[in-house]
Motif scaffolding. Structure first.
Motif, PDB file in Angstrom:
ATOM      1  N   PHE A 151       2.456  -0.716  -9.311  1.00 41.42           N
ATOM      2  CA  PHE A 151       1.533  -0.538 -10.436  1.00 41.42           C
ATOM      3  C   PHE A 151       0.101  -0.706  -9.946  1.00 41.42           C
ATOM      4  N   GLN A 152      -0.749   0.125 -10.490  1.00 39.72           N
ATOM      5  CA  GLN A 152      -2.169   0.158 -10.128  1.00 39.72           C
ATOM      6  C   GLN A 152      -2.990   0.199 -11.407  1.00 39.72           C
ATOM      7  N   TYR A 153      -3.852  -0.804 -11.603  1.00 41.63           N
ATOM      8  CA  TYR A 153      -4.662  -0.881 -12.810  1.00 41.63           C
ATOM      9  C   TYR A 153      -6.151  -0.676 -12.531  1.00 41.63           C
ATOM     10  N   GLY A 154      -6.495  -0.370 -11.293  1.00 39.52           N
ATOM     11  CA  GLY A 154      -7.896  -0.142 -10.932  1.00 39.52           C
ATOM     12  C   GLY A 154      -7.957   0.551  -9.590  1.00 39.52           C
ATOM     13  N   THR A 155      -8.941   0.178  -8.768  1.00 45.14           N
ATOM     14  CA  THR A 155      -9.011   0.764  -7.425  1.00 45.14           C
ATOM     15  C   THR A 155      -8.056   0.064  -6.473  1.00 45.14           C
ATOM     16  N   SER A 156      -7.745  -1.199  -6.741  1.00 48.09           N
ATOM     17  CA  SER A 156      -6.710  -1.941  -6.008  1.00 48.09           C
ATOM     18  C   SER A 156      -6.227  -3.085  -6.895  1.00 48.09           C
ATOM     19  N   THR A 157      -4.953  -3.450  -6.756  1.00 42.34           N
ATOM     20  CA  THR A 157      -4.321  -4.435  -7.637  1.00 42.34           C
ATOM     21  C   THR A 157      -3.454  -5.375  -6.806  1.00 42.34           C
ATOM     22  N   TYR A 158      -3.506  -6.661  -7.154  1.00 41.09           N
ATOM     23  CA  TYR A 158      -2.743  -7.683  -6.443  1.00 41.09           C
ATOM     24  C   TYR A 158      -1.883  -8.449  -7.447  1.00 41.09           C
ATOM     25  N   LYS A 202       0.858  -1.184   0.000  1.00 42.84           N
ATOM     26  CA  LYS A 202       0.000   0.000   0.000  1.00 42.84           C
ATOM     27  C   LYS A 202       0.892   1.232   0.000  1.00 42.84           C
ATOM     28  N   LEU A 203       0.688   2.072  -0.988  1.00 44.65           N
ATOM     29  CA  LEU A 203       1.476   3.301  -1.075  1.00 44.65           C
ATOM     30  C   LEU A 203       0.637   4.541  -0.817  1.00 44.65           C
ATOM     31  N   THR A 204      -0.606   4.520  -1.246  1.00 43.43           N
ATOM     32  CA  THR A 204      -1.471   5.706  -1.102  1.00 43.43           C
ATOM     33  C   THR A 204      -2.819   5.336  -0.502  1.00 43.43           C
ATOM     34  N   GLY A 205      -2.868   4.276   0.285  1.00 41.98           N
ATOM     35  CA  GLY A 205      -4.123   3.896   0.913  1.00 41.98           C
ATOM     36  C   GLY A 205      -4.818   2.735   0.255  1.00 41.98           C
ATOM     37  N   SER A 206      -4.504   2.433  -0.993  1.00 37.49           N
ATOM     38  CA  SER A 206      -5.097   1.277  -1.668  1.00 37.49           C
ATOM     39  C   SER A 206      -3.987   0.305  -2.043  1.00 37.49           C
ATOM     40  N   THR A 207      -4.330  -0.975  -2.078  1.00 34.43           N
ATOM     41  CA  THR A 207      -3.343  -2.007  -2.382  1.00 34.43           C
ATOM     42  C   THR A 207      -2.946  -1.937  -3.851  1.00 34.43           C
ATOM     43  N   CYS A 208      -1.653  -2.062  -4.114  1.00 32.77           N
ATOM     44  CA  CYS A 208      -1.162  -2.074  -5.489  1.00 32.77           C
ATOM     45  C   CYS A 208      -0.160  -3.213  -5.638  1.00 32.77           C
ATOM     46  N   GLY A 209       0.069  -3.629  -6.874  1.00 33.07           N
ATOM     47  CA  GLY A 209       1.084  -4.625  -7.141  1.00 33.07           C
ATOM     48  C   GLY A 209       2.465  -4.009  -7.061  1.00 33.07           C
ATOM     49  N   MET A 210       3.463  -4.826  -6.788  1.00 33.09           N
ATOM     50  CA  MET A 210       4.828  -4.293  -6.703  1.00 33.09           C
ATOM     51  C   MET A 210       5.830  -5.364  -7.113  1.00 33.09           C
ATOM     52  N   CYS A 217       1.190 -11.615 -13.197  1.00 31.21           N
ATOM     53  CA  CYS A 217      -0.265 -11.723 -13.297  1.00 31.21           C
ATOM     54  C   CYS A 217      -0.888 -11.597 -11.913  1.00 31.21           C
ATOM     55  N   GLY A 218      -2.184 -11.335 -11.913  1.00 30.56           N
ATOM     56  CA  GLY A 218      -2.931 -11.215 -10.674  1.00 30.56           C
ATOM     57  C   GLY A 218      -4.332 -10.744 -10.975  1.00 30.56           C
ATOM     58  N   GLN A 219      -4.880  -9.966 -10.052  1.00 30.91           N
ATOM     59  CA  GLN A 219      -6.227  -9.444 -10.245  1.00 30.91           C
ATOM     60  C   GLN A 219      -6.256  -7.970  -9.884  1.00 30.91           C
ATOM     61  N   THR A 220      -7.162  -7.274 -10.502  1.00 32.83           N
ATOM     62  CA  THR A 220      -7.329  -5.857 -10.211  1.00 32.83           C
ATOM     63  C   THR A 220      -8.812  -5.544 -10.126  1.00 32.83           C
ATOM     64  N   TYR A 221      -9.168  -4.666  -9.208  1.00 27.51           N
ATOM     65  CA  TYR A 221     -10.559  -4.262  -9.041  1.00 27.51           C
ATOM     66  C   TYR A 221     -10.831  -3.042  -9.919  1.00 27.51           C
ATOM     67  N   ILE A 222     -11.722  -3.252 -10.910  1.00 27.56           N
ATOM     68  CA  ILE A 222     -12.149  -2.133 -11.747  1.00 27.56           C
ATOM     69  C   ILE A 222     -13.053  -1.223 -10.943  1.00 27.56           C
ATOM     70  N   THR A 223     -13.968  -1.829 -10.185  1.00 30.14           N
ATOM     71  CA  THR A 223     -14.780  -1.131  -9.180  1.00 30.14           C
ATOM     72  C   THR A 223     -14.646  -1.937  -7.896  1.00 30.14           C
ATOM     73  N   THR A 224     -15.253  -1.487  -6.851  1.00 29.22           N
ATOM     74  CA  THR A 224     -15.143  -2.192  -5.575  1.00 29.22           C
ATOM     75  C   THR A 224     -15.819  -3.563  -5.608  1.00 29.22           C
ATOM     76  N   SER A 225     -16.660  -3.815  -6.613  1.00 26.67           N
ATOM     77  CA  SER A 225     -17.361  -5.093  -6.696  1.00 26.67           C
ATOM     78  C   SER A 225     -17.042  -5.878  -7.968  1.00 26.67           C
TER      79      SER A 225
END
Length: 664
Positions: A93-100, A63-71, A115-123
């Motif tokens: 790297f951040q591709y949405g609201t949060s990225t893993y 977490k760099l700015t409050g939301s989870t991002c890949g690193m 590879c991983g997953q990213t949230y386009i929206t919270t749901s």
């Protein structure tokens, strides 16, 4: 006093050369462990890869700015952060609201696939795949600005693993939620990051096999390209919980309906609640680790070996599976990743402890023999538990350096603060760590049949004494066994030559051993593909079965510089003209004559013709001379030379007559 000092010196040397297998390498980080805080919270290491330059890459989340991002982080060989990589040693790297970020592969050209997953929206979360340059910058030639995101549904998709095919295409696996429960999901991207719509149905394969949740956690390939996915799905009676599932898809992403239930099987070795988190496929043998319930419903680490049909090898472990629990008080145990070492061991990493929220659990590293039994020479027990964080920690991934040391990553947790990434390094053997090899893989790519490609690698002696070594190559590599001695601080260059004899894919391992103690140290994967030559071969091959004279016509195109002649696959020599005389043939024996045209920049394919040698005919016995070239000089005074040609080598008498018919 001198004697006492000598004894102390010997003791220090002994400790250096013979560190206990399974002990932490104190030259790395602090006492073998390096802790990193790349962000402000929830830092996790998910994957680790050793690089040929001696550094390590770790991917995960922060977490760099409050939301989870890949690193991605780069770690030096001493456990410090490599600040030249990315932005001060880290790429986020951040591709949405949060990225893993869960899985990572370093490609032969040094680029990094994640590879991983990213949230386009919270749901709504989706699979993603991204590619970075070796310096950590996005590879903008891949996907859209370096990444691509699926758009399978408006609900949540979780991505857990990936595998790259020989053609560079990338298969991702995980789950997709359809209402309250999830189903198994596969998708494929092209080598340049576009969704491959030829895969499955419009690029996706979804399988709903049980009445509740399902997921694919691991993916791999059989030798014929068949796709193997392993995960879990719900079982009602008698478990009423999840059990391991194995899925088979063809190369187009369609379920192989003859396997299990329309492509899905519960391997019979799994008789209780079980989930697989790690998988490796070697020569179509499938190795899995994870957890399974025992008789008192404790989670115990399992390791099993399945064939391509999902059947466990009865000679592996106990009836095909090994179950492990350090003690009856360790209720939560799980294997997360596994790997094979060049010296014939299986390593599993994961977690072990009491379990439950707030209760301690710690990283565990186990070593098994190839028969599935724990190797008791490793830390005297076959496993080592490392307590890293003040509250709990887990080991998510592992890799092995060419010097045989094992590196692991995961997270350590302080419940009053947050998680931090950790990287640990262990000794794998009691052998001195004094060898360094600059490559872990050699890829020759495509080489024309008969042509030769050469690569080199270096062996360096980083120890304090001379190193004797032996290099053994696969039988399809032109190089022979090499051996020698390397002085302290010196390096030798080892050439590797690949001359394909057929248009097939070749793969194997180069083994580097310390031949003074007969122990293998390093293994280099090597592969290449033979391609049919584009040069035309000679035509109209013919062999005179009486004389053994081999003739041919020049290729229809191109200008060869000569011809290589073979008999029964063995090179006989080179010819500049259009014929070759075979000698030493045995009457009644079947032979195969072969020839390939030699060009300045390659060879033609080998052309062959079979024949049965019959020996000289009656006519040959009567007339062995098939050409008389006259004499030179003519006229002459005292001597002249008469040239003639024989059908085959033979003892010959030449008689000369004058114009009156008198023998001279």
């Amino acid at each position: 006093m001198k004697k006492l000092l000598w004894i102390v010196t010997l003791f220090v040397l002994y400790v250096t050369l013979f560190a206990q297998a399974g002990s932490l390498d104190n030259t790395f980080g602090t006492n073998g462990i390096a802790i990193f805080q790349p962000g402000i919270g929830h830092d996790v290491g998910s994957e680790i890869v050793y690089l040929a330059d001696g550094t390590l890459l770790v991917c995960g989340n922060t977490k760099l700015t409050g939301s989870t991002c890949g690193m991605i982080m780069k770690i030096n060989s001493d456990g410090t952060q490599n600040i030249a990589f990315g932005n001060g040693g880290i790429v986020d790297f951040q591709y949405g609201t949060s990225t893993y970020a869960y899985k990572m592969e370093v490609l032969p050209d040094g680029k990094i696939l994640v590879c991983g997953q990213t949230y386009i929206t919270t749901s709504d979360s989706e699979f993603y795949v991204a590619r970075f340059l070796s310096d950590g910058m996005p590879d903008t030639s891949f996907g859209v600005n370096g990444y691509n995101i699926t758009s399978y549904s408006i609900e949540e998709e979780y991505c857990y693993d990936m595998v790259r095919q020989e053609d560079g295409k990338i298969i991702l696996v995980g789950r997709t939620f359809q209402g309250s429960f999830s189903s198994m999901l596969f998708t494929r991207f092209t080598a340049d990051g576009a969704l491959d719509t030829t895969f499955g149905t419009d690029g996706y394969t979804m399988i709903n096999e049980s009445i509740q949740d399902e997921a694919i956690l691991n993916v791999g390939l059989l030798n014929d390209g068949t796709i193997i996915g392993c995960g879990h799905g719900y079982v009602s009676t008698p478990l009423f919980a999840d059990c391991v599932r194995m899925v088979k898809l063809d190369t187009n992403g369609m379920p192989i309906t003859t396997f299990g239930n329309n492509g899905v099987l519960i391997p019979p070795v799994f008789t209780d609640v079980s989930i697989p988190y790690g998988m490796k496929i070697v020569n179509d043998e499938i190795y899995l680790t994870g957890y399974m319930f025992n008789a008192v419903n404790d989670r115990v680490i399992f390791l099993t070996k399945l064939d391509a049909n999902g059947i466990a090898d009865p000679d592996f472990g106990t009836n095909g599976i090994t179950l492990f629990q350090p003690s009856v008080n360790d209720h939560m145990n799980c294997g997360y990743d596994l790997m094979f070492s060049p010296d014939g061991f299986i390593y599993v990493c994961g977690v072990s402890g009491f379990g439950g929220f707030g209760n301690p659990r710690h990283s565990i590293l186990l070593r098994y023999l190839m028969n599935g039994q724990l190797d008791l020479s490793f830390n005297s027990t076959g496993y080592v538990i490392t307590s890293i964080g003040p509250d709990f920690d887990e080991c998510n991934a592992l890799d092995m350096q060419p010097d045989g040391k094992i590196v692991t990553t995961g997270f350590e947790a302080d419940m009053s603060v947050d998680n931090d990434v950790y990287v640990a390094r262990y000794y794998a053997s009691t052998l001195a760590s004094n060898i360094s090899v600059d490559l872990s893989e050699i890829h020759f790519g495509e080489v024309a049949v008969g042509d030769t490609a050469t690569e080199v690698f270096e062996i360096s002696n980083l120890g304090t004494a001379s190193l004797t070594y032996e290099v053994t190559f696969p039988d399809w590599i032109s190089s022979n066994v090499l051996s020698g001695t390397i002085a302290v601080g010196r390096t030798v260059v080892i050439p590797v030559q690949f001359t394909p004899s057929a248009a097939i894919y070749y793969s194997g391992n180069i083994e580097i051993s310390n031949n003074s103690v007969n122990q293998q140290l390093v293994e280099i994967a090597v592969d290449g593909t033979g391609l049919e030559s584009t040069w035309d071969p000679p035509t109209n091959l013919a062999v005179d079965v009486h004389s053994g004279l081999f003739t041919w016509d020049a290729p229809s195109s191109g200008e060869p510089t000569g011809y290589d002649i073979y008999l029964d696959g063995i090179l006989q020599g080179s010819a500049s003209g259009l014929e070759w005389q075979f000698t030493g043939l045995v009457n009644g024996t079947t032979y195969q004559a072969g020839i390939r045209a030699v060009y300045n920049n390659g060879f033609s394919a080998l052309a062959t013709i079979g024949f049965v040698y019959e020996g000289p005919s009656a006519a040959d016995d009567q007339l062995a001379v098939i050409g008389l070239q006259g004499n030179y000089p003519n006229p002459f005074k005292t001597q002249t030379t008469i040239s003639f040609k024989l059908r085959s080598p033979a003892e010959t008498e030449l008689a000369i007559y004058n114009l009156k018919g008198q023998q001279v």
